[in-house]
Design a protein around this motif. Sequence first.
Motif, PDB file in Angstrom:
ATOM      1  N   PHE A 382       1.132  -1.076   0.149  1.00 48.38           N
ATOM      2  CA  PHE A 382      -0.179   0.445   0.402  1.00 48.38           C
ATOM      3  C   PHE A 382       0.792   1.029   0.290  1.00 48.38           C
ATOM      4  N   TYR A 383       0.404   2.370  -0.050  1.00 47.52           N
ATOM      5  CA  TYR A 383       1.087   3.605  -0.434  1.00 47.52           C
ATOM      6  C   TYR A 383       0.057   4.885  -0.227  1.00 47.52           C
ATOM      7  N   ILE A 384       0.188   5.878  -0.224  1.00 48.96           N
ATOM      8  CA  ILE A 384      -1.197   6.882  -0.173  1.00 48.96           C
ATOM      9  C   ILE A 384      -1.539   7.776  -0.753  1.00 48.96           C
ATOM     10  N   TYR A 385      -1.945   7.122  -1.690  1.00 48.42           N
ATOM     11  CA  TYR A 385      -2.859   6.802  -2.719  1.00 48.42           C
ATOM     12  C   TYR A 385      -3.903   6.277  -2.970  1.00 48.42           C
ATOM     13  N   ASN A 386      -3.767   5.029  -1.420  1.00 45.23           N
ATOM     14  CA  ASN A 386      -4.733   3.641  -1.491  1.00 45.23           C
ATOM     15  C   ASN A 386      -6.185   3.966  -0.641  1.00 45.23           C
ATOM     16  N   THR A 387      -6.516   3.486  -0.225  1.00 45.31           N
ATOM     17  CA  THR A 387      -7.711   4.021   0.254  1.00 45.31           C
ATOM     18  C   THR A 387      -8.491   2.135   0.590  1.00 45.31           C
ATOM     19  N   PHE A 388      -9.800   3.133   1.617  1.00 47.24           N
ATOM     20  CA  PHE A 388     -10.450   1.963   2.757  1.00 47.24           C
ATOM     21  C   PHE A 388     -10.895   0.324   1.336  1.00 47.24           C
ATOM     22  N   ALA A 389     -11.452   1.571   0.083  1.00 47.09           N
ATOM     23  CA  ALA A 389     -12.210   0.982  -0.851  1.00 47.09           C
ATOM     24  C   ALA A 389     -11.462   0.116  -1.668  1.00 47.09           C
ATOM     25  N   ASP A 390     -10.201   0.257  -1.287  1.00 42.87           N
ATOM     26  CA  ASP A 390      -9.207  -0.320  -2.348  1.00 42.87           C
ATOM     27  C   ASP A 390      -9.127  -1.900  -1.586  1.00 42.87           C
ATOM     28  N   CYS A 391      -8.683  -1.519  -0.250  1.00 42.78           N
ATOM     29  CA  CYS A 391      -8.871  -2.472   0.494  1.00 42.78           C
ATOM     30  C   CYS A 391      -9.883  -3.431   0.592  1.00 42.78           C
ATOM     31  N   ASP A 392     -11.342  -2.869   0.480  1.00 41.36           N
ATOM     32  CA  ASP A 392     -12.206  -3.907   0.228  1.00 41.36           C
ATOM     33  C   ASP A 392     -11.967  -4.982  -0.879  1.00 41.36           C
ATOM     34  N   LYS A 393     -11.437  -4.201  -1.816  1.00 38.25           N
ATOM     35  CA  LYS A 393     -11.582  -4.783  -3.287  1.00 38.25           C
ATOM     36  C   LYS A 393     -10.449  -5.875  -3.433  1.00 38.25           C
ATOM     37  N   LEU A 394      -9.194  -5.912  -2.419  1.00 39.59           N
ATOM     38  CA  LEU A 394      -8.606  -6.570  -2.673  1.00 39.59           C
ATOM     39  C   LEU A 394      -9.195  -8.055  -1.677  1.00 39.59           C
ATOM     40  N   VAL A 395      -9.794  -7.459  -0.829  1.00 42.19           N
ATOM     41  CA  VAL A 395     -10.664  -8.742  -0.017  1.00 42.19           C
ATOM     42  C   VAL A 395     -11.590  -9.582  -1.231  1.00 42.19           C
ATOM     43  N   GLU A 396     -12.413  -9.430  -1.853  1.00 48.35           N
ATOM     44  CA  GLU A 396     -13.135  -9.037  -2.763  1.00 48.35           C
ATOM     45  C   GLU A 396     -12.787 -10.558  -3.432  1.00 48.35           C
TER      46      GLU A 396
END
Length: 410
Positions: A382-396
């Motif tokens: 992860f880096y400065i431009y990643n979001t909680f939505a990115d986290c959710d997409k990874l899990v999905e």
Amino acid sequence: MSIAIEKIRRDFQILDQIVNDEPLVYLDNAATTQKPKQVLDVLRHYYEQDNANVHRGVHTLAERATAEYEASRDKLKDFINANSRKEVLFTRGTTTGLNWVAKFAEQLLQPGDEIVISIMEHHANIIPWQQAAAKTGAVLKFAYLKDGELDMADLVDKMTDQTKFVSITHVSNVLGVINPVKEIAKLAHDHGALMVVDGAQSAPHMAIDVQDLDCDFFTLSGHKMAGPTGIGVLYGKEALLNQMDPIEFGGEMIDFVYEQTATWTELPWKFEAGTPNIADAIGLGAAVDYLTELGMANIHQHEQELIDYVMPKLREIDGLTIYGPKDNHRRGGVISFNIDGLHPHDVATALDMEGVAVRAGHHCAQPLINYLDVSATARASFYIYNTFADCDKLVEAITLTKEFFKHGTV
């Protein structure tokens, strides 16, 4: 969120694209980070307005280019809190810096001397030391792991009064663990050894103070901290750099050249032979400006929030093995994992079909992968431009990947 994430994301145009019919979620930041508009603008400005060689020209463009190049060195000095700009050497990146230090070690090592590294090191912090040991008769020793972290008791046991160099990664590019390099530096110095820190995975993500760490050498790569490729920094204490022989010879690094001998110019230019990577050094200075404005403490906090958010969700996925420390606060924004029964390359390919970019392989850390007794891992970083939505997409995406390989459909 600890930083203005949507504002930041607008600076990274590359993130606004569709990959395999899905919005891009870029989670391969440990390999390289994206570059903000502010860095790209500086590169374009240099080539369009100030393109000239540095240091020796007296015309206007040369003077402007030199001023910008050396101003970048000053920015890096402040960024890592070096004692002097003489201690900031521009390199191609972390690999080059570590090779330079290992070559210096060859000047000092004697048969029976010891070099201590850890099993989690990147190849760039293993192979140069293997070479130095082979050439000098020194002994290369490895410290191993405990509970996904560096086993400090084992490290202490491996150090002796014969130890001359200790070289440890600040943050593992596989395990994500943040190593206590300040404590390790003290241990090294207590044995009369020099402390080398691979900062490729720490400098982009947290505040670095080389004087507080009391390391003797510290390396970083620009492309992992929102800067250009092909540029990095080797920090070394001035007294040690004065002892080091130059690695390359030619223009820029000389003082006087006679028919049979030559003398070297002063630090830091003694190590910067030939035309340097001017544009990318200036671009790295722009990246430092960008990160400094955001605040390194804020960047570290943001990534910690992402890890705290995503790790519980990942740990709920059956058959998912996560490597590294159990305590989230002891790791950076790197998560290596495997799914039971699936090869990491298949996992990465499947995630890519969902628009999620991760890395798969041995991550230039084959001794660690062998130690973990796996063939490879997948890695999200992860880096400065990643979001909680990115986290959710990874899990999905991981969940969909499991279902696809289990049932052949999602």
